[in-house]
Structure formats: structure tokens, C-alpha cells
Write a protein that holds these residues in place. Structure first.
Motif, PDB file in Angstrom:
ATOM      1  N   VAL A  39       0.843  -1.195   0.000  1.00  0.00           N
ATOM      2  CA  VAL A  39       0.000   0.000   0.000  1.00  0.00           C
ATOM      3  C   VAL A  39       0.880   1.247   0.000  1.00  0.00           C
ATOM      4  N   VAL A  40       1.926   1.237   0.815  1.00  0.00           N
ATOM      5  CA  VAL A  40       2.814   2.393   0.903  1.00  0.00           C
ATOM      6  C   VAL A  40       3.612   2.583  -0.383  1.00  0.00           C
ATOM      7  N   THR A  41       4.236   1.512  -0.875  1.00  0.00           N
ATOM      8  CA  THR A  41       5.100   1.663  -2.061  1.00  0.00           C
ATOM      9  C   THR A  41       4.292   1.998  -3.310  1.00  0.00           C
ATOM     10  N   LEU A  42       3.123   1.390  -3.467  1.00  0.00           N
ATOM     11  CA  LEU A  42       2.308   1.678  -4.647  1.00  0.00           C
ATOM     12  C   LEU A  42       1.696   3.076  -4.579  1.00  0.00           C
ATOM     13  N   SER A  43       1.382   3.541  -3.357  1.00  0.00           N
ATOM     14  CA  SER A  43       0.836   4.893  -3.232  1.00  0.00           C
ATOM     15  C   SER A  43       1.876   5.943  -3.584  1.00  0.00           C
ATOM     16  N   LEU A  44       3.139   5.538  -3.610  1.00  0.00           N
ATOM     17  CA  LEU A  44       4.201   6.423  -4.078  1.00  0.00           C
ATOM     18  C   LEU A  44       4.513   6.190  -5.550  1.00  0.00           C
ATOM     19  N   ALA A  45       4.576   4.929  -5.961  1.00  0.00           N
ATOM     20  CA  ALA A  45       4.985   4.598  -7.331  1.00  0.00           C
ATOM     21  C   ALA A  45       4.009   5.147  -8.370  1.00  0.00           C
ATOM     22  N   VAL A  46       2.726   4.982  -8.142  1.00  0.00           N
ATOM     23  CA  VAL A  46       1.732   5.364  -9.154  1.00  0.00           C
ATOM     24  C   VAL A  46       1.700   6.876  -9.396  1.00  0.00           C
ATOM     25  N   PRO A  47       1.528   7.707  -8.354  1.00  0.00           N
ATOM     26  CA  PRO A  47       1.510   9.149  -8.630  1.00  0.00           C
ATOM     27  C   PRO A  47       2.864   9.689  -9.092  1.00  0.00           C
ATOM     28  N   ALA A  48       3.962   9.104  -8.595  1.00  0.00           N
ATOM     29  CA  ALA A  48       5.281   9.577  -9.034  1.00  0.00           C
ATOM     30  C   ALA A  48       5.502   9.258 -10.503  1.00  0.00           C
ATOM     31  N   ALA A  49       5.106   8.059 -10.941  1.00  0.00           N
ATOM     32  CA  ALA A  49       5.254   7.709 -12.352  1.00  0.00           C
ATOM     33  C   ALA A  49       4.374   8.604 -13.229  1.00  0.00           C
ATOM     34  N   ALA A  97      11.022  -0.991  -4.939  1.00  0.00           N
ATOM     35  CA  ALA A  97      10.637  -1.331  -3.570  1.00  0.00           C
ATOM     36  C   ALA A  97       9.397  -2.211  -3.539  1.00  0.00           C
ATOM     37  N   THR A  98       8.463  -1.971  -4.460  1.00  0.00           N
ATOM     38  CA  THR A  98       7.260  -2.802  -4.529  1.00  0.00           C
ATOM     39  C   THR A  98       7.620  -4.241  -4.864  1.00  0.00           C
ATOM     40  N   LEU A  99       8.532  -4.418  -5.806  1.00  0.00           N
ATOM     41  CA  LEU A  99       8.982  -5.764  -6.144  1.00  0.00           C
ATOM     42  C   LEU A  99       9.700  -6.406  -4.970  1.00  0.00           C
ATOM     43  N   TYR A 100      10.598  -5.665  -4.362  1.00  0.00           N
ATOM     44  CA  TYR A 100      11.375  -6.238  -3.253  1.00  0.00           C
ATOM     45  C   TYR A 100      10.490  -6.604  -2.073  1.00  0.00           C
ATOM     46  N   ALA A 101       9.410  -5.863  -1.868  1.00  0.00           N
ATOM     47  CA  ALA A 101       8.526  -6.127  -0.733  1.00  0.00           C
ATOM     48  C   ALA A 101       7.993  -7.550  -0.738  1.00  0.00           C
ATOM     49  N   ALA A 102       7.862  -8.158  -1.917  1.00  0.00           N
ATOM     50  CA  ALA A 102       7.360  -9.530  -2.006  1.00  0.00           C
ATOM     51  C   ALA A 102       8.394 -10.541  -1.523  1.00  0.00           C
ATOM     52  N   HIS A 103       9.654 -10.130  -1.457  1.00  0.00           N
ATOM     53  CA  HIS A 103      10.729 -11.005  -0.997  1.00  0.00           C
ATOM     54  C   HIS A 103      11.121 -10.716   0.450  1.00  0.00           C
ATOM     55  N   CYS A 104      11.022  -9.476   0.844  1.00  0.00           N
ATOM     56  CA  CYS A 104      11.544  -9.012   2.126  1.00  0.00           C
ATOM     57  C   CYS A 104      10.813  -9.654   3.310  1.00  0.00           C
ATOM     58  N   PRO A 105      11.556 -10.242   4.262  1.00  0.00           N
ATOM     59  CA  PRO A 105      10.917 -10.841   5.430  1.00  0.00           C
ATOM     60  C   PRO A 105      10.619  -9.830   6.535  1.00  0.00           C
ATOM     61  N   ASP A 106      11.073  -8.602   6.366  1.00  0.00           N
ATOM     62  CA  ASP A 106      10.876  -7.567   7.381  1.00  0.00           C
ATOM     63  C   ASP A 106       9.664  -6.723   7.017  1.00  0.00           C
ATOM     64  N   ASP A 107       8.620  -6.809   7.839  1.00  0.00           N
ATOM     65  CA  ASP A 107       7.356  -6.156   7.501  1.00  0.00           C
ATOM     66  C   ASP A 107       7.037  -4.943   8.363  1.00  0.00           C
ATOM     67  N   SER A 108       7.862  -4.667   9.348  1.00  0.00           N
ATOM     68  CA  SER A 108       7.551  -3.575  10.266  1.00  0.00           C
ATOM     69  C   SER A 108       7.582  -2.221   9.563  1.00  0.00           C
ATOM     70  N   PRO A 109       6.623  -1.355   9.845  1.00  0.00           N
ATOM     71  CA  PRO A 109       6.688   0.011   9.318  1.00  0.00           C
ATOM     72  C   PRO A 109       7.970   0.730   9.743  1.00  0.00           C
ATOM     73  N   PHE A 110       8.544   0.367  10.914  1.00  0.00           N
ATOM     74  CA  PHE A 110       9.829   0.939  11.309  1.00  0.00           C
ATOM     75  C   PHE A 110      10.892   0.640  10.257  1.00  0.00           C
ATOM     76  N   PHE A 111      10.913  -0.591   9.793  1.00  0.00           N
ATOM     77  CA  PHE A 111      11.891  -1.013   8.793  1.00  0.00           C
ATOM     78  C   PHE A 111      11.635  -0.310   7.461  1.00  0.00           C
ATOM     79  N   VAL A 112      10.397  -0.296   7.046  1.00  0.00           N
ATOM     80  CA  VAL A 112      10.039   0.313   5.759  1.00  0.00           C
ATOM     81  C   VAL A 112      10.361   1.800   5.759  1.00  0.00           C
ATOM     82  N   ALA A 113      10.031   2.486   6.840  1.00  0.00           N
ATOM     83  CA  ALA A 113      10.247   3.930   6.909  1.00  0.00           C
ATOM     84  C   ALA A 113      11.724   4.293   6.870  1.00  0.00           C
ATOM     85  N   THR A 114      12.577   3.355   7.272  1.00  0.00           N
ATOM     86  CA  THR A 114      14.012   3.645   7.299  1.00  0.00           C
ATOM     87  C   THR A 114      14.724   3.124   6.060  1.00  0.00           C
TER      88      THR A 114
END
Length: 212
Positions: free
Chosen positions: A64-74, A172-189
Motif C-alpha cells: 500500500v505504501v510503495t504503490l501509493s508512491l509509485a503510481v503518482p510519481a510515475a 521497492a514494490t517488487l522487493y517487498a514480495a521477498h523481504c521478510p521484514d514487515d515492520s513500518p519501522f523497517f520500511v520507513a528507514t
């Protein structure tokens, strides 16, 4: 030969009209996005517990976070490919993802004991995240730059910056499907740092590739 016939013959023999910008963008992205996804599947993989992860809140929230950035930025990057584009507030594309991320951080802080925050923030894949997201952004970045070169950006630096932001968010959207770290703390950093790096690369490439 009549004058009108001569003019018609010259027009027929002249160069073909360029492909319209919107159609060209659609064609390039229709090739680039599946290619980027294929590279992801070949070099990385979808996390093995994805079925369980989809039943949680944090894993889908990353998309939700990465796509909400990717779509309007593109969309903004493609608009900046026109010479008459003069967006007054291009940073507005950050409003929705930053708002969502702030809400996610608040939820995480309220539901996780404070002594677990550091572990959630560091995660298990921070350094790999900083490599993988830029790597997965290469094809989207090349595609966006190609589309912008087909246009005539009034501000090549800004167009390159927004294009890099969009490419980083796609990676980041692609990597999110692989990444085992789901915390918003991790994503925000770590996601933010990686996307920011791709954004700076786009800003650097803009004046060098997009001048006309």
C-alpha cells in the motif's frame, strides 16, 4: 502535375509522424515492468511464507505504501516529459505515502513493546534491502528515462528526480514480495533510504540525458 498533387506526394514521401508520447510510454512500460518482474523472480524469489504473510496487516501494508508512491510519481514523471508541464508542487506525490507511513508507525509504536522497537527497526535484511531495491529499480529507471527522452522536459533535473523516485518505488514494490521484514519501522528507514538513493541517481541523470 497539379500543385495540390505535388504537395500530397511530398507529404506522402516525408518522414513518418513520431509515436505520440502517451502511446510510446505505454509501449515502453508494457515491456519494462514485466521484464523487471521477471528479473525479480529469477534473481530473488517470493518469500516462502507469503500465504501466511498475506493474512497479516503489516505485509500487505508495505505494498500500500510503495504503490501509493509509485503510481503518482510515475504519472507525474510522464507529465514532466512535456515542455509545457509546470507543476507547482511536485512534492505533493509524497503526501499520501507519508501519511500512510506515519499511520503505520503510530500503529506499530502503539502495539509493539518499546523494548522490541530496535529489533523491528534493524530487521534481518537491512543491508540487502539497500542493494536489492536499487537493483530492481534499474529497468524501471531506464524505461522512464527512455520515455522522458522521447518527450521534451522543461526541467530535466526535476523530471529525472521524479523519474528516479518512481523507479525506486517500483523497485521497492517488487522487493517487498521477498523481504521478510514487515515492520513500518523497517520500511520507513531502509526502504526510504534505498528509494532516496535511486531518486538522487535520477536527478543526476536528468540533466545529462534529458536536455533538448
Amino acid at each position: 502535375m497539379k500543385t495540390n498533387d505535388l504537395i500530397a506526394a511530398l507529404v506522402a514521401d516525408g518522414p513518418k509522424r513520431a509515436v505520440p508520447q502517451a502511446r510510446y510510454a505505454a509501449l515502453v512500460l508494457a515491456v519494462a515492468l514485466p521484464l523487471a518482474a521477471a528479473i525479480f523472480l529469477i534473481t530473488l524469489h517470493v518469500r516462502p511464507d507469503i500465504a501466511l504473510a498475506l493474512g497479516t496487516v503489516r505485509f500487505p501494508f508495505k505494498f500500500v505504501v510503495t504503490l501509493s508512491l509509485a503510481v503518482p510519481a510515475a504519472a507525474l514523471a510522464l507529465r514532466l516529459g512535456r515542455p509545457d508541464a509546470t507543476p507547482r508542487r511536485p512534492a505533493i506525490v509524497l503526501a499520501l505515502p507519508l501519511t500512510l507511513l506515519a499511520a503505520g508507525l503510530g500503529f506499530e509504536a502503539a502495539t509493539i513493546p518499546s523494548d522490541a522497537w530496535a529489533a523491528r527497526w534493524i530487521g534481518s535484511n537491512a543491508l540487502f534491502c539497500l542493494f536489492a531495491i536499487p537493483f530492481l529499480s534499474l529497468v524501471p529507471l531506464a524505461a522512464i528515462m527512455l520515455v522522458l527522452r522521447h518527450g521534451a522536459p522543461a526541467d530535466p533535473r526535476l523530471a529525472g528526480l521524479v523519474g528516479g523516485l518512481a523507479a525506486g518505488a517500483i523497485g521497492a514494490t517488487l522487493y517487498a514480495a521477498h523481504c521478510p521484514d514487515d515492520s513500518p519501522f523497517f520500511v520507513a528507514t531502509w526502504y526510504a533510504i534505498a528509494i532516496g538513493g535511486v531518486t538522487l541517481v535520477g536527478r543526476w541523470l536528468g540533466p545529462r540525458l534529458l536536455r533538448w
